[in-house]
Design a protein around this motif. Structure first.
Motif, short mmCIF file in Angstrom:
data_model
loop_
_atom_site.label_atom_id
_atom_site.label_comp_id
_atom_site.label_asym_id
_atom_site.label_seq_id
_atom_site.Cartn_x
_atom_site.Cartn_y
_atom_site.Cartn_z
N ARG A 190 47.01 91.61 -62.51
CA ARG A 190 48.09 92.60 -62.61
C ARG A 190 47.70 93.90 -61.92
O ARG A 190 48.50 94.54 -61.25
N LYS A 193 47.97 93.40 -58.21
CA LYS A 193 49.38 93.36 -57.86
C LYS A 193 49.91 94.79 -57.75
O LYS A 193 50.61 95.14 -56.80
N ILE A 212 52.34 85.21 -65.74
CA ILE A 212 51.84 86.09 -64.68
C ILE A 212 52.71 86.11 -63.43
O ILE A 212 52.72 87.10 -62.70
#
Lengths: 503, 320
Positions: A190, A193, A212
């Protein structure tokens, strides 16, 4: 993130074709990956996921099609070039060098130099920094091979993560991680990202996909059969896309086998253990019974299986088969006594990649017969054919080297090997590891059928749902100790978790 | 204690014990003269073995070493008769050896053929070529030979560190630097440890393989030059089978034949252990010199078995 990023995909593959001898691995596949998204790539074994990834990362050459990076066409001829373009990969199997130190693995081909020579002090520092991003604090100068597979996997991820990584490919990164490590990994994903990195995530765990992924693409038989935002793709739809058919709902499982409660178990272990390897445990398996071994990664599931099978010799305790005391000193002896063992790490312990599907399948049976009584060739072939059909092993013929099959099919070959040898007690370690949803259901169905025929089964698995689905009785392990046993109707996910967590 | 130092500790341990036994059993054994002679006599084989170490670390093998030493010797002797300076002919032949090794490496990688076969072909090719150059022993008569063999550093106590020994020690230092402080060196270990993974990690397999065998050719040719200067002659049957002595030195030095594990410095001790055993047989006096081979054979056997055991306990710890 600027406006250009939003319109132009970070990487786009158009009309990718790839042929292998006798197989069309990819057929006009389009794949689009945007900056700052986690894109799950799903498909059954042999659907072409690995091939697509290898083309994207320069490990394989494409036969046709084009690749655009930030809108510009690029040719990716080597893994080195892919990395130079900011495309990094973590492969399914840990592809690092076990004999090298952690630092050397992390800095290979990019060691910091001073006056033309490598500065290991600097390299060690960098290695520690890299690992810090994954909250991993280990001695970086020790050989990688001295650490567990989970740690090796994290090191592999740490290696792939670059300052300038634009595309990160995670090929089943969670296959050998326990729940806590998966969470840790997802937190890192995360974070990446958020930094605008485009991530391709390949996995067999559907739950993890929804936990996810932003978008999902599904491959089947070398074709792209669908791409959709994760939120717009319900589970059932996803699975039917992957399988190309509706998933049959699992029948209600049977509970409480009579023989298990009363009579003499086929196999009974009393206080079996090995110092510094596995604490002493008791275990009984009756005919037609499925006993599950549940626990977190490293809790001793594989260890238990290996001790029973004689792959490692126990230094305490007793074993009885049909009530008669036996001492199992080697797998060969265990096989002669009617035991079978499908190991977890099929690459290293189970299959002989250079041998053909047929040769791998008859291996255990031949061992049982003794090498002087060769199985007639015709019989070998008919057994192999029978198994290829029964298990749906995807291979052009029985004479293909096993190493060329996909992971799930390799697992089926191992299973076939033990099935033809007609064991009375079969030990399955992670029977569905690396197997896709469809094959997963087949394997579970197969396990049930086997038990109806009176086979005693010991199933070790990291997937609780799988344990719950197949087991009559569950032995719960923690930190290489048996901490509890759950029987019959009490076998539920919650109860197992409570036992693992509890006192 | 780091696992990687265990094998070399065993090697050094064996060396020290053997040395101590020699010291107790024979008078004058612990003199610097014996040490100096041992370094000089074994310099060429240790130099060649250093190259072999890289080859074995990468999981390969080089059988052309002995023939290369022989060929360099006869070629230098022939060029000597044509009036070449030994240094000039030596440099030429080292360049030849490097290229020859590079070619072997290229064929090994390009055609994906086992190094055993390619370097076996190299062995026959070079040995046959020796007899094309000369059928008899040829002396090297250039005055430089005298300069080279006289030059030395006094060790005190009458011992001498000869030019051969110095070349060997210097080239060892260079090799240690290459092995442990360059990317190429790390890549050699990576390829020997797990070739497929190394490739996926971006190690240039072909370039590295070519360089490994080029380095092997360089070191064996250099060993040949040192040997020619040391014996002041070239003979077509010189150094027959010395590739096996080189391999033995590498294995006794703690390098695993399967590749990926070992230290270049270990090869020095591996070579010296063989020299030490030979010297002890000489001191003993009554034993046939072939007894040295018997002892080396026994030692090799014990080493391989011990290494196997160490590796196994290492793997076990990993599993546990």
């Amino acid at each position: 993130m600027n406006a250009v990023d939003a319109q132009v995909p970070r990487i786009e593959l158009r009309g990718i074709d790839k042929n292998f001898p006798g197989v069309r691995a990819l057929d006009g596949v389009d794949f689009r990956l945007d900056a700052g998204e986690v894109h799950a790539l799903l498909g059954e074994n042999g659907a072409g996921k690995s091939t697509l990834i290898k083309i994207m990362t320069g490990a394989l050459a494409k036969d046709a099609g084009e690749i655009l990076l930030d809108g510009r066409p690029v040719e990716i001829d080597s893994t080195g070039q892919a990395r130079a373009l900011g495309i990094s990969t973590v492969y399914q199997e840990v592809n690092l060098v076990a004999t090298l130190s952690v630092t050397k693995n992390l800095t290979l081909e990019r060691q910091p130099t001073r006056h033309g020579l490598i500065s290991w002090r600097l390299a060690n520092e960098r290695a520690r920094e890299r690992l810090k991003r994954l909250n991993l604090d280990i001695d970086v100068e020790r050989p990688l091979g001295s650490y567990s597979i989970a740690v090796q996997q994290l090191v592999a991820i740490a290696r792939a993560l670059e300052e300038d990584t634009r595309v990160l490919v995670l090929d089943e990164p969670t296959a050998s991680l326990d729940a806590r490590e998966v969470e840790l990994l997802f937190a890192i994903v995360r974070d990446l990202k958020a930094r605008g990195i485009a991530i391709v995530f390949i996995t067999h765990f559907i739950d993890q996909v929804y936990a996810i992924a932003d978008r999902i693409s599904v491959l089947r038989n070398g074709r792209l059969v669908g791409t959709a935002p994760a939120a717009a793709l319900p589970r059932l739809k996803l699975i039917s896309l992957m399988l190309g058919r509706e998933l049959a709902h699992a029948e209600d499982r049977r509970k409480g086998v009579e023989t298990a409660a009363g009579g003499e178990p086929i196999l009974a272990a009393e206080g079996l253990g090995r110092r510094r390897y596995m604490g002493a445990f008791d275990l009984r398996i009756g005919a037609g019974e499925v006993v599950g071994l549940a626990g977190l990664l490293g809790s001793g599931r594989t260890e238990t299986a290996k001790l029973i099978f004689g792959a490692l010799r126990a230094d305490s305790g007793k074993m009885r088969i049909d009530g008669k005391p036996v001492t199992i000193r080697s797998p060969r002896q265990a096989i002669a006594l009617g035991l079978g063992f499908c190991p977890e790490d099929r690459k290293a312990e189970g299959l002989i990649a250079e041998l053909t599907v047929r040769e791998n399948i008859i291996l255990a049976l031949q061992t049982k017969r003794g090498w002087l009584r060769q199985l007639p060739r015709e019989e070998q072939e008919s057994l192999a054919r029978e198994m290829i059909d029964a298990l749906g092993i995807a291979t052009p013929d029985a004479e293909k080297p096993v190493g060329q099959l996909s992971g799930g099919n390799q697992q089926k070959v191992i299973l076939a090997r033990w099935l033809v040898s007609r064991p009375r007690i079969l030990i399955l370690d992670e029977p569905t590891r690396g197997i896709d949803v469809g094959a997963h259901a087949e394997v579970v169905a197969l396990i049930r059928r086997l038990c109806k025929e009176g086979l005693a089964l010991l199933v070790a698995s990291s997937e609780l749902d799988e344990i719950v689905a197949v087991s009559d009785r569950v032995c719960v392990l923690r930190d290489r100790q048996k901490v509890g046993e759950i029987v019959g109707a009490d076998v539920t996910r919650d109860n197992i978790i409570h036992t693992i967590a509890g006192g | 204690m780091k696992e990687r130092y265990l094998p070399i500790l065993a090697t050094v341990g064996v060396f020290v014990v053997a040395y101590a036994i020699g010291g107790v059993a024979f008078r004058n054994f612990l003199s610097t003269t014996v040490l100096g002679n041992m370094l000089t006599d074994n310099a060429f084989i240790i130099i060649a073995a250093i190259g072999t170490t890289f080859v074995i670390l990468s999981g390969g093998i080089d059988l052309s070493v002995g023939s290369m030493i022989g060929f360099v010797g006869v070629a230098m002797a022939r060029l000597d008769t044509l009036g070449w300076h030994p240094l000039e002919s030596g440099l030429l032949l080292i360049a030849f050896g490097t290229l020859f090794g590079a070619f072997q490496g290229f064929i090994i990688d390009f055609c994906e053929i086992q190094p055993f076969i390619i370097t076996l072909a190299g062995l026959f090719l070079l040995r046959g070529s020796c007899f094309m150059v000369t059928l008899d022993s040829l002396p090297i008569q250039h005055p430089f030979i005298g300069v080279f063999s006289d030059w030395h550093i006094a060790l005190g106590g009458g011992g001498r560190l000869s030019a051969s020994a110095l070349v060997m020690l210097f080239m060892l230092a260079v090799a240690v630097a290459i092995a442990h402080f360059t990317r190429f060196g790390t890549n050699v270990y990576a390829i020997g440890g797990d070739r497929a993974s190394a490739q996926l990690m971006g190690v240039p397999i072909r370039r590295t393989t070519v360089m490994i065998y080029a380095l092997g050719g360089f070191y064996s040719a250099l060993g040949g030059v040192v040997y020619a200067l040391y014996t002041a002659s070239g003979y077509p049957l010189q150094a027959v089978g010395d590739e096996l002595d080189a391999i033995a030195a590498v294995v006794l030095g703690g390098t695993l034949l399967t590749g990926g594990v070992g230290l270049v410095a270990g090869t020095l001790f591996g070579g010296l252990i063989q020299g030490l055993i030979t010297t002890m047989i000489d001191f003993q006096g009554s034993l046939n010199s072939w007894w040295a081979k018997i002892f080396i054979g026994i030692l090799l056997f014990v080493f391989i078995v011990t290494q196997r055991t160490i590796m196994r306990s290492f793997m076990l710890r990993r599993a546990a």
